[in-house]
Scaffold this active site. Structure first.
Site, PDB file in Angstrom:
ATOM      1  N   ASP A   8       0.881  -1.164   0.000  1.00 33.92           N
ATOM      2  CA  ASP A   8       0.000   0.000   0.000  1.00 33.92           C
ATOM      3  C   ASP A   8       0.916   1.210   0.000  1.00 33.92           C
ATOM      4  OD1 ASP A   8       1.006   0.177   2.552  1.00 33.92           O
ATOM      5  OD2 ASP A   8      -0.936   0.224   3.570  1.00 33.92           O
ATOM      6  N   HIS A   9       0.376   2.384   0.350  1.00 34.22           N
ATOM      7  CA  HIS A   9       1.205   3.600   0.340  1.00 34.22           C
ATOM      8  C   HIS A   9       2.409   3.474   1.277  1.00 34.22           C
ATOM      9  CE1 HIS A   9      -1.941   3.882   3.375  1.00 34.22           C
ATOM     10  NE2 HIS A   9      -1.110   4.617   4.101  1.00 34.22           N
ATOM     11  N   SER A  68       3.046  -1.872   9.094  1.00 36.15           N
ATOM     12  CA  SER A  68       3.470  -2.876  10.085  1.00 36.15           C
ATOM     13  C   SER A  68       3.717  -4.242   9.464  1.00 36.15           C
ATOM     14  CB  SER A  68       2.399  -3.019  11.168  1.00 36.15           C
ATOM     15  OG  SER A  68       1.240  -3.612  10.608  1.00 36.15           O
ATOM     16  N   GLY A  69       3.063  -4.515   8.358  1.00 33.43           N
ATOM     17  CA  GLY A  69       3.099  -5.854   7.760  1.00 33.43           C
ATOM     18  C   GLY A  69       2.044  -6.782   8.345  1.00 33.43           C
ATOM     19  N   ASN A  70       1.383  -6.357   9.414  1.00 36.30           N
ATOM     20  CA  ASN A  70       0.401  -7.238  10.067  1.00 36.30           C
ATOM     21  C   ASN A  70      -0.823  -7.480   9.180  1.00 36.30           C
ATOM     22  OD1 ASN A  70       1.618  -7.788  12.568  1.00 36.30           O
ATOM     23  ND2 ASN A  70       0.975  -5.820  13.398  1.00 36.30           N
ATOM     24  N   GLU A  72      -1.114  -7.044   6.087  1.00 36.18           N
ATOM     25  CA  GLU A  72      -0.724  -7.681   4.822  1.00 36.18           C
ATOM     26  C   GLU A  72      -0.583  -9.195   5.016  1.00 36.18           C
ATOM     27  OE1 GLU A  72       0.634  -4.903   6.143  1.00 36.18           O
ATOM     28  OE2 GLU A  72      -0.219  -3.523   4.679  1.00 36.18           O
ATOM     29  N   HIS A  99      11.373 -23.730   7.630  1.00 30.99           N
ATOM     30  CA  HIS A  99      10.553 -24.606   8.469  1.00 30.99           C
ATOM     31  C   HIS A  99       9.093 -24.657   8.029  1.00 30.99           C
ATOM     32  CE1 HIS A  99      13.327 -24.558  12.268  1.00 30.99           C
ATOM     33  NE2 HIS A  99      14.007 -24.696  11.142  1.00 30.99           N
ATOM     34  N   ARG A 138       4.053 -31.103   9.825  1.00 31.77           N
ATOM     35  CA  ARG A 138       3.282 -29.945  10.307  1.00 31.77           C
ATOM     36  C   ARG A 138       2.653 -29.166   9.148  1.00 31.77           C
ATOM     37  NH1 ARG A 138       8.454 -28.916  14.143  1.00 31.77           N
ATOM     38  NH2 ARG A 138       8.023 -30.637  15.566  1.00 31.77           N
TER      39      ARG A 138
END
Ligand SMILES: O=C(CO)[C@H](O)[C@H](O)COP(=O)(O)O
Length: 151
Positions: A8-9, A68-70, A72, A99, A138
């Site tokens: 984003d911006h 923050s990347g959160n 996204e 992993h 996993r």
């Protein structure tokens, strides 16, 4: 390697730097947008499209960038087949790929310098995926869950 990038911006400037760096490293970066700086644009359309492009192009990777990347990472993980990790150190970027076989890395441009962000992406695209049984087991559990949910 083909690498799709969306932001984003808040992630716009570093996205352009990363595209140049990935080209220098002989990768094939694809800018999914935004293609111009717009102060109040929203990350979901660009991140969701980046994630869809990664799933549609097996073997490719994605990089998503915001303040923050959160958000996204949340958005990318909504797309079936995506394993997106929020990187906050070189090790977290490396382990995400090794992993967890992450195919998307999310980074906060307001949390990390351009140099750190560049390094996280370099580490991520270079890291080999682990074939250790415990990691595959996993990842398999998560893939099973995703496939059951689709039915
Ligand atoms: O980090 C983000 C999402 O994870 C966004 O880039 C951030 O929330 C944008 O903030 P603002 O609209 O206040 O510039």
């Amino acid at each position: 390697m083909r690498v799709y990038l969306g932001s984003d911006h808040a992630g716009y400037v570093v996205k352009r730097v990363l595209i140049r760096r990935l080209r220098e490293l002989d990768h094939d970066p694809v800018d999914v947008g935004p293609h111009a700086f717009v102060q109040d644009d929203d990350y979901p359309p660009y991140v969701l499209e980046t994630a869809r492009r990664v799933v549609a192009d097996p073997g490719s990777l994605g990089v998503v960038l915001g303040g923050s990347g959160n958000g996204e990472a949340i958005a990318a993980n909504k797309v079936d087949g995506i394993r997106a990790v929020l990187a906050w150190s070189e090790d977290s970027a490396r382990f995400g790929r090794e992993h967890h076989h992450a195919n998307v890395i999310s980074i906060g441009a307001r949390v990390h310098s351009v140099a750190e962000t560049t390094r996280f992406v370099e580490v991520f695209v270079k890291a080999p995926v682990s074939r250790d049984a415990r990691h595959l087991r996993r990842i398999g559990m998560l893939t099973d869950y995703e496939q059951r949910r689709r039915k």
